[in-house]
Design an enzyme around this catalytic site. Structure first.
Site, short mmCIF file in Angstrom:
data_model
loop_
_atom_site.label_atom_id
_atom_site.label_comp_id
_atom_site.label_asym_id
_atom_site.label_seq_id
_atom_site.Cartn_x
_atom_site.Cartn_y
_atom_site.Cartn_z
N SER A 51 0.80 -1.23 0.00
CA SER A 51 0.00 0.00 0.00
C SER A 51 0.83 1.28 0.00
O SER A 51 1.54 1.55 -0.94
CB SER A 51 -0.94 -0.06 1.21
OG SER A 51 -1.92 0.90 1.11
N ALA A 105 -8.27 9.67 9.20
CA ALA A 105 -7.79 10.96 8.70
C ALA A 105 -6.89 10.78 7.49
O ALA A 105 -6.84 11.62 6.59
CB ALA A 105 -7.05 11.70 9.81
C1 G16 Z 1 -3.17 0.51 6.57
C2 G16 Z 1 -4.47 0.25 7.27
C3 G16 Z 1 -5.04 1.56 7.79
C4 G16 Z 1 -4.02 2.26 8.67
C5 G16 Z 1 -2.68 2.39 7.95
C6 G16 Z 1 -1.58 2.89 8.85
O1 G16 Z 1 -3.39 1.34 5.47
O2 G16 Z 1 -5.36 -0.36 6.37
O3 G16 Z 1 -6.20 1.27 8.52
O4 G16 Z 1 -4.46 3.52 9.04
O5 G16 Z 1 -2.27 1.13 7.46
O6 G16 Z 1 -1.46 2.03 9.94
P1 G16 Z 1 -0.32 2.14 11.00
O7 G16 Z 1 -0.39 3.54 11.55
O8 G16 Z 1 -0.62 1.10 12.03
O9 G16 Z 1 0.99 1.94 10.29
P2 G16 Z 1 -2.69 1.07 4.06
O10 G16 Z 1 -3.29 2.09 3.16
O11 G16 Z 1 -1.22 1.23 4.27
O12 G16 Z 1 -3.09 -0.34 3.74
#
Ligand code: G16
Length: 550
Positions: A68, A379
């Site tokens: 991602s 956010a």
């Molecule tokens: C993923 C999760 C999100 C989260 C983000 C950051 O997003 O699906 O819900 O907000 O990671 O998470 P953390 O702060 O725990 O690193 P993505 O878009 O990277 O798949």
């Protein structure tokens, strides 16, 4: 009762040994780390996905290979449950144990234990659908995953290179095919047709909006934007930028939703593309996050993040529900995390019930399921809207008594089609925002003025062991390291409207610090002071202490 094909599994597992000295963890969004250490994890996840499918009576389980928003050398993998939602929490533990089994024998022993403790009937079929984003490490990791499917004899469909939300859509569409809950055709064409048809119904008769610039983060979203454009016809013109999916090092680099949200700046590559007043948006590397922004007449940058999207969308749905005469039957609620700007929480709380839950789509999604219409956005731009099955039934059976009620009802029905209810989906959310802007006759300026964001700052701190950090109260308070929270509280008291919290990331090897305050310089000061405290208190090396930490 069948048994596991232990010999086949063992011989293929031997080709995907676990690297010693690495501990893997199924985190916020699955396994995520450097792509070049994930070979064994992908193989094992392939086997686990098949077991999960057998446990779910042969329903299709999704596997997405992506990291991602993370930098290009990272990669990851996550499982998608039958309704297109994140893997059930109790199975995350199985995934972690399986990934960390030291040898092939240990791996088989863990598999047998999972089969026994979760009472899996191995005679059931195993069906999976998988896809990957555009990362260079993707093809090799997919090959390891396919070995996992082969080892256990799963029926696997390759979804190719596509966005994470499209993979989630496939899972739900495949599992509901031919039922009264059919989610759509399980093809890309089915997905684009579903979204664009609903969008057309929502904006038909509205003044067309000016073209929208879409920063695709040089990721797979570029493909999605190129493909959906012809389906949108004259309803919306998309101008895709940062579409270099094959340029080494370009993915998420100085562009994309995470860059914009974290740095609170326009991606440098967009300078000159965006005129005063014109709105633009950024997707992230796998197109599940969305951040909007615009430049004002003085060429000042203004960000419209996930909180602003939640405010825009929730208020619109509340108005439609009211106009449709369904106020008594349909209750709209919003779910946020601790990262939500205090001003957004205030704005929303004055209108609808609002809940705060820990970071991670899985937490927001489950909380949103408790409302008739649950709007959830982080956010960082990750979010969607869920319509409960009772709400969908109500919309289908409600007899409007005036033309205005009828129109509002039809718009609500179209929203249930436009919104990808399986997971946050940047393309679907983008069309949702555009539809609301068209209805409200809003430019970015009017949308932005719903409330004024409190200045805030997000900082990453690299620590020796982020697993030493534990939180409570929806991540708003640290429980350990001991004594750190009291020190943060002391700092926060010194700033007007100050708020700050610290939590370990579940996707990157860092601890995140968030701070907000009434004055910009105070928000920055507070964030960098708390970051400095975290760094020092956890034994950070003075030689590598970031100079901005206070
Ligand atoms: C993923 C999760 C999100 C989260 C983000 C950051 O997003 O699906 O819900 O907000 O990671 O998470 P953390 O702060 O725990 O690193 P993505 O878009 O990277 O798949």
């Amino acid at each position: 009762m069948s048994s596991l094909p232990v010999e086949t599994i063992a011989s293929l597992a031997d080709q995907h040994p676990k690297p010693a000295h690495i501990t893997f963890q199924y985190g916020t969004a699955g396994f995520r780390t450097l792509g070049n250490v994930l070979d064994s994890v992908l193989f094992r996840v392939g086997v686990l996905a098949a077991l999960r499918s057998k446990k779910q009576d042969g329903k299709v389980i999704g596997v997405m290979v992506t990291a991602s928003h993370n930098p290009e050398p990272d990669n990851g993998v996550k499982l998608v449950d039958p309704r297109g939602e994140m893997l059930e929490a109790s199975w995350e533990g199985h995934a972690t144990t399986l990934a960390n089994a030291a040898t092939t024998e240990d791996f088989i022993a863990v598999l047998e234990n999972i089969v026994k403790t979760t009472k899996i009937d191995l005679s059931k079929p195993a069906r999976v659908v998988y896809a990957r984003d555009t990362r260079p490490s993707g093809p090799a990791l997919v090959a390891s995953l396919e070995d996992g499917f082969k080892a256990i004899g799963a029926e696997a469909r390759n979804g190719g290179v596509t966005t994470t939300p499209i993979l989630h859509y496939y899972v739900r569409a495949m599992n509901t095919k031919g039922t009264k809950d059919a989610y759509g055709e399980d093809t890309e064409d089915g997905y684009f047709t579903k979204l664009s048809t609903a969008f057309g119904k929502l904006v038909s008769g509205k003044a067309p909006l000016p073209p929208l610039i879409v920063d695709c983060a040089n990721g797979v979203g570029a493909d999605g934007i190129a493909k959906i454009s012809p389906y949108l016809g004259d309803h919306l013109k998309l101008v895709a930028v940062n579409t270099a999916t094959t340029t080494s090092g370009a993915l998420n680099n100085a562009c994309g939703a995470d860059y914009v949200k974290t740095s609170q700046k326009l991606p440098p590559s967009l300078a000159g593309h965006i005129k005063p007043g014109q709105r633009a948006c950024s997707l992230d590397g796998d197109a599940d996050r969305l951040i909007y922004y615009y430049m004002d007449d003085r060429n000042q940058f203004h960000m419209l993040d996930g909180d602003k999207i939640a405010a825009l969308v929730a208020a619109f749905i509340v108005d439609l529900v009211k106009t449709a005469g369904l106020e008594e039957d349909i209750k709209v609620g919003v779910v946020q995390t601790a990262y939500a700007n205090g001003a957004s929480t205030k704005y929303l709380t004055e209108r609808v019930p609002v809940r705060c839950v820990p970071t991670g789509v899985k937490h927001l999604h489950h909380a949103a399921e408790h409302y008739s219409v649950g709007v959830y956005f982080e956010a960082n731009g990750h979010g969607t809207v869920l319509f409960s099955s009772e709400t969908q039934a109500k919309l289908a059976s409600h007899e409007p008594s005036t033309p205005a009620q009828s129109t509002a009802l039809n718009y609500l029905k179209s929203l249930t089609e436009l919104i990808n209810q399986t997971v946050g989906d940047a393309i679907s959310d983008m069309l949702l925002v555009e539809a609301v802007l068209a209805h409200r006759s809003y430019s970015g300026v009017e949308w932005d003025s719903l409330y004024v964001d409190l200045p805030n700052r997000l900082v990453k701190v690299v620590v020796a062991d982020r697993h030493a950090f534990h939180t409570e109260d929806a991540e708003r308070k640290l429980v350990s390291p001991k004594g750190l929270q009291a020190k943060i509280d002391d700092l926060v008291k010194r700033y007007d409207g100050g708020r700050s919290f610290v939590r370990p990331s579940g996707t990157e090897d860092v601890v995140r610090v968030y701070a907000e305050a009434v004055i910009r310089s105070h928000a920055d000061d507070l964030a960098f002071r708390v970051a400095g405290l975290v760094y020092d208190e956890t034994g950070g090396d003075p030689a590598t202490r970031p100079k901005e930490f206070i």
